[in-house]
Design a protein around this motif. Structure first.
Motif, PDB file in Angstrom:
ATOM      1  N   UNK A  50       4.783  -0.186 -10.936  1.00 35.50           N
ATOM      2  CA  UNK A  50       3.435   0.291 -10.642  1.00 35.50           C
ATOM      3  C   UNK A  50       2.692  -0.803  -9.905  1.00 35.50           C
ATOM      4  N   UNK A  51       2.174  -0.495  -8.715  1.00 35.62           N
ATOM      5  CA  UNK A  51       1.474  -1.493  -7.909  1.00 35.62           C
ATOM      6  C   UNK A  51      -0.046  -1.380  -8.015  1.00 35.62           C
ATOM      7  N   UNK A  52      -0.526  -0.592  -8.964  1.00 30.97           N
ATOM      8  CA  UNK A  52      -1.953  -0.389  -9.128  1.00 30.97           C
ATOM      9  C   UNK A  52      -2.442   0.893  -8.477  1.00 30.97           C
ATOM     10  N   UNK A  53      -1.649   1.440  -7.572  1.00 28.27           N
ATOM     11  CA  UNK A  53      -2.016   2.688  -6.895  1.00 28.27           C
ATOM     12  C   UNK A  53      -0.885   3.713  -6.954  1.00 28.27           C
ATOM     13  N   UNK A  54       0.333   3.269  -6.656  1.00 29.58           N
ATOM     14  CA  UNK A  54       1.485   4.162  -6.628  1.00 29.58           C
ATOM     15  C   UNK A  54       2.486   3.734  -7.694  1.00 29.58           C
ATOM     16  N   UNK A  55       2.972   4.713  -8.448  1.00 31.04           N
ATOM     17  CA  UNK A  55       4.020   4.446  -9.416  1.00 31.04           C
ATOM     18  C   UNK A  55       5.326   4.953  -8.827  1.00 31.04           C
ATOM     19  N   UNK A  56       6.379   4.171  -8.965  1.00 34.18           N
ATOM     20  CA  UNK A  56       7.691   4.612  -8.475  1.00 34.18           C
ATOM     21  C   UNK A  56       8.720   4.465  -9.582  1.00 34.18           C
ATOM     22  N   UNK A  83       8.424  12.950 -14.116  1.00 34.58           N
ATOM     23  CA  UNK A  83       8.362  11.720 -14.917  1.00 34.58           C
ATOM     24  C   UNK A  83       7.501  10.676 -14.226  1.00 34.58           C
ATOM     25  N   UNK A  84       7.689  10.490 -12.929  1.00 36.02           N
ATOM     26  CA  UNK A  84       6.863   9.518 -12.186  1.00 36.02           C
ATOM     27  C   UNK A  84       5.388   9.921 -12.237  1.00 36.02           C
ATOM     28  N   UNK A  85       5.108  11.201 -11.992  1.00 32.21           N
ATOM     29  CA  UNK A  85       3.714  11.656 -11.996  1.00 32.21           C
ATOM     30  C   UNK A  85       3.108  11.551 -13.397  1.00 32.21           C
TER      31      UNK A  85
END
Length: 159
Positions: A50-56, A83-85
């Motif tokens: 998680x980069x603070x905006x997008x989770x992968x 799962x990501x969402x």
């Protein structure tokens, strides 16, 4: 007697079947150790960033996820994106709330054969009772294989 039956069964497995069993057992251990939050993410060897905006989420495409055509099963593709969402929704939900999927709209755009896939999730809307999240999955070659939007409803956490 049971150990003899198990040993005979294991000896009859092909390499793919042995690798699947190994992946499932590693998943159980990952869940037991607390490095995976669910058996689903553990069994499919999902790892997230998680980069603070997008989770992968990254996930290996192994025979455990193949359909009868030898490609990643559409339901597993949906599971990876959901799962990501869901992880993203729960990361940004208030501490007394949990986010659950209330709707998932998914478009498959390309088959997935082997390698590693990465599922992404990004917030579109964050309200007090619900969220809308965009998700997509890419092959290790960077080809987008599916695109989704999901609605997530915020519920009280179990005490």
């Amino acid at each position: 007697m049971m150990d003899t039956v198990n040993q005979m069964y294991i000896e009859q497995l092909n390499e793919d079947e042995k690798n699947i069993i190994e992946q499932v057992l590693k998943g159980f251990e990952s869940k037991r150790q607390g490095t995976s939050t669910s058996y689903v993410s553990a069994m499919y060897a999902m790892e997230h960033e998680f980069d603070g905006e997008t989770l992968s989420i990254t996930m290996p495409v192994t025979p455990i996820v193949y359909n009868s055509l030898g490609m990643m099963h559409g339901g597993i593709t949906a599971t990876a994106i959901d799962t990501a969402m869901g992880m993203l929704a729960n990361k940004i939900a208030p501490s007394n709330k949990a986010a659950v999927t209330s709707q998932l709209n998914l478009h498959y755009t390309a088959p997935i054969y082997g390698g590693i896939v990465r599922a992404y999730a990004k917030i579109i809307h964050h309200g007090s009772k619900s969220m809308v999240i965009e998700g997509w999955i890419e092959t290790d070659a960077g080809k987008r294989a599916a695109h989704a939007t999901g609605s997530f409803y915020l519920i009280d956490k179990k005490q």
